[in-house]
Design a protein around this motif. Sequence first.
Motif, PDB file in Angstrom:
ATOM      1  N   ARG A 270      -4.299  -6.338   6.681  1.00 23.73           N
ATOM      2  CA  ARG A 270      -5.418  -5.768   5.131  1.00 23.73           C
ATOM      3  C   ARG A 270      -5.765  -7.043   4.289  1.00 23.73           C
ATOM      4  O   ARG A 270      -6.239  -6.058   2.953  1.00 23.73           O
ATOM      5  CB  ARG A 270      -4.850  -4.607   4.665  1.00 23.73           C
TER       6      ARG A 270
ATOM      7  N   LEU B 104       3.862  -4.552  -2.559  1.00 27.66           N
ATOM      8  CA  LEU B 104       3.646  -3.067  -3.090  1.00 27.66           C
ATOM      9  C   LEU B 104       2.573  -2.894  -3.974  1.00 27.66           C
ATOM     10  O   LEU B 104       1.935  -2.147  -3.976  1.00 27.66           O
ATOM     11  CB  LEU B 104       4.976  -3.120  -3.952  1.00 27.66           C
TER      12      LEU B 104
ATOM     13  N   GLY C 124      -0.459  -2.041  -1.247  1.00 26.90           N
ATOM     14  CA  GLY C 124      -0.219  -1.088  -0.920  1.00 26.90           C
ATOM     15  C   GLY C 124      -0.340  -0.785   0.918  1.00 26.90           C
ATOM     16  O   GLY C 124      -0.506  -1.782   1.585  1.00 26.90           O
ATOM     17  N   LYS C 125       0.177   0.458   0.917  1.00 25.47           N
ATOM     18  CA  LYS C 125       0.292   0.193   2.728  1.00 25.47           C
ATOM     19  C   LYS C 125      -1.032  -0.030   4.011  1.00 25.47           C
ATOM     20  O   LYS C 125      -2.527   0.238   3.410  1.00 25.47           O
ATOM     21  CB  LYS C 125       0.664   2.478   3.294  1.00 25.47           C
ATOM     22  N   ARG C 126      -1.041  -0.349   5.010  1.00 20.01           N
ATOM     23  CA  ARG C 126      -2.233   0.221   5.608  1.00 20.01           C
ATOM     24  C   ARG C 126      -2.521   1.042   6.464  1.00 20.01           C
ATOM     25  O   ARG C 126      -1.923   1.897   6.092  1.00 20.01           O
ATOM     26  CB  ARG C 126      -1.660  -1.034   7.144  1.00 20.01           C
TER      27      ARG C 126
ATOM     28  N   TRP D 238      -0.739   3.826   8.088  1.00 20.69           N
ATOM     29  CA  TRP D 238       1.100   3.146   8.609  1.00 20.69           C
ATOM     30  C   TRP D 238       1.583   4.463   8.507  1.00 20.69           C
ATOM     31  O   TRP D 238       1.110   5.881   7.407  1.00 20.69           O
ATOM     32  CB  TRP D 238       1.105   2.580   7.613  1.00 20.69           C
TER      33      TRP D 238
ATOM     34  N   TYR E 152       7.380   0.666   1.451  1.00 13.13           N
ATOM     35  CA  TYR E 152       7.062  -0.204   1.293  1.00 13.13           C
ATOM     36  C   TYR E 152       6.246  -0.210   2.795  1.00 13.13           C
ATOM     37  O   TYR E 152       7.299   0.209   3.876  1.00 13.13           O
ATOM     38  CB  TYR E 152       7.400  -1.088   0.189  1.00 13.13           C
ATOM     39  N   ASP E 153       4.930  -0.998   3.005  1.00 17.38           N
ATOM     40  CA  ASP E 153       4.686  -1.478   4.356  1.00 17.38           C
ATOM     41  C   ASP E 153       5.004  -2.985   3.860  1.00 17.38           C
ATOM     42  O   ASP E 153       4.068  -3.640   3.997  1.00 17.38           O
ATOM     43  CB  ASP E 153       2.982  -1.312   4.149  1.00 17.38           C
TER      44      ASP E 153
ATOM     45  N   TRP F 237       4.533 -10.101  -8.246  1.00 17.00           N
ATOM     46  CA  TRP F 237       3.575  -8.862  -8.600  1.00 17.00           C
ATOM     47  C   TRP F 237       2.253  -9.128  -9.290  1.00 17.00           C
ATOM     48  O   TRP F 237       1.629  -8.400  -9.744  1.00 17.00           O
ATOM     49  CB  TRP F 237       4.410  -8.446  -8.727  1.00 17.00           C
TER      50      TRP F 237
ATOM     51  N   LYS G  21      -1.466  -9.040  -8.637  1.00 15.42           N
ATOM     52  CA  LYS G  21      -1.884  -8.223  -9.235  1.00 15.42           C
ATOM     53  C   LYS G  21      -3.312  -8.403 -10.584  1.00 15.42           C
ATOM     54  O   LYS G  21      -4.508  -7.861 -10.181  1.00 15.42           O
ATOM     55  CB  LYS G  21      -0.768  -6.962 -10.769  1.00 15.42           C
TER      56      LYS G  21
ATOM     57  N   ASP H  60      -6.185  -8.284  -7.343  1.00 13.84           N
ATOM     58  CA  ASP H  60      -6.529  -7.385  -6.615  1.00 13.84           C
ATOM     59  C   ASP H  60      -7.341  -6.714  -7.847  1.00 13.84           C
ATOM     60  O   ASP H  60      -8.989  -5.918  -7.997  1.00 13.84           O
ATOM     61  CB  ASP H  60      -5.231  -6.170  -6.824  1.00 13.84           C
TER      62      ASP H  60
ATOM     63  N   ARG I  26      -7.592  -6.364  -0.957  1.00 16.06           N
ATOM     64  CA  ARG I  26      -7.438  -5.817   0.085  1.00 16.06           C
ATOM     65  C   ARG I  26      -9.011  -6.118   0.549  1.00 16.06           C
ATOM     66  O   ARG I  26     -10.163  -5.832   0.169  1.00 16.06           O
ATOM     67  CB  ARG I  26      -7.206  -4.757   0.219  1.00 16.06           C
TER      68      ARG I  26
END
Length: 439
Positions: free
Chosen positions: A129, A187, A190-192, A195, A314-315, A379, A383, A386, A392
């Motif tokens: 991802r 974190l 995020g998750k797939r 998921w 958490y993924d 983190w 961030k 992102d 992603r």
Amino acid sequence: MKIDGGTTAWMLTATALVLLMTPGLAFFYGGMTRAKSVLNMMMMSWVSIIVVTITWVLYGHSLAFDAVGDGTGIVNKFIGGLDNLGLAGMVETATKDDGTGMPSLVFSMFQMTFAIITVALISGALADRVKFGAWVIFGIVWVSLVYFPVAHWVWGGGWLSSLGIEDFAGGTVVHINAGAAALAVALVIGKRVGWGKDPMRPHNLTLVLLGAGLLWFGWFGFNAGSELAVDGTTGLAFINTQIATAVAAGAWLLVEKLRDGHSTSLGVASGAVAGLVAITPACGFVDPWAAFVIGAIAGVVCAYAVGLKYKLGYDDSLDVVGVHLVGGVVGAVALGFVAAYPFADGQEKGILLGGPLSQLGVQVLGPVAVGLYSFVVSWIIAKVIDKTMGFRIGAEEEITGIDITSHAETGYDLGTIHSSGVAAVNGTAAVPASKKVGA
């Protein structure tokens, strides 16, 4: 420049073994992903070799191992100097002046391979991802702001080193560091998609076992090579690596059998890696019986720790946190209990062998300090990436498959194979010669 030929020959071999671990990790991680993501996962490991090699040569070695001034100032406790930028001044130097060392460039290359695999380890939490370009940027910034300073703290004469922390081959510098970073970035991104609902099973367990085997093989250079010599401690680290790894793999299988009713190939591979991780900080400092205990604890604890992601939400795609962060903590803290230093006089032993409580305190402080620093800085880096370029890929791209959408490739070209197993030629099924008229 006087060098020891035996030491140099061994360290060249050990360095090549450690470098092999990153392609091995690519197989290990690649097999654990879904088929539509295998190339991207492997590419994240391969590009780590490129990114870290460039940064290491330009300034990484200098920041990790060069001393500032006389090496005792406050700045030197947190970061190295700039005298070795571009590896300047190292071509005709040796690690020791008494003729028992190796060329400084061999030492630098050995340490570079550790930095490479540390970055690659983080990628396992991000499968399926993340943008490839964003990963490259993250790798450059992370190794510069996190890995190089932490390596200096522990191995380059920094503040944790001055407190007496022991980390023979990288339990804190490599595994706890990478595991905390992996959690932070997971974190942020995020998750797939799917998921917790879709199975997301490993697509090729044969690749996983191949990768685990290459990691196990290369880890002998990782651990035994960290003595930077050929002596009794080298042999101790070598056999302790084998003991802890085999015991941890067996312990993981036993947990699976008792808990789930069956033992799996993924379990034996994961257990082996957990044992490798846990013995890393301790391999040259403990007796073989302690390596056995560390392996057993790591196999059991990590087998349960990989399930925390489902409970906490958490993924961590490929269990970097459960294996590397948790396994690294097990090994680092265990030193405070069972350290024996059979080949080093005057070293404080673990508390179970009559040593002081203070050493256990340092062995706890190191993982906490490095883990928190790595998590917070990672983190922030993730961030910023992102918010600026986006970390992603889009949901539609993820569902289609990151291999085809990001790299215009697929790991397996099965389009020319029919269900009968007969290859198609120019769009028409070819007839086997044995079934042609007159054959």
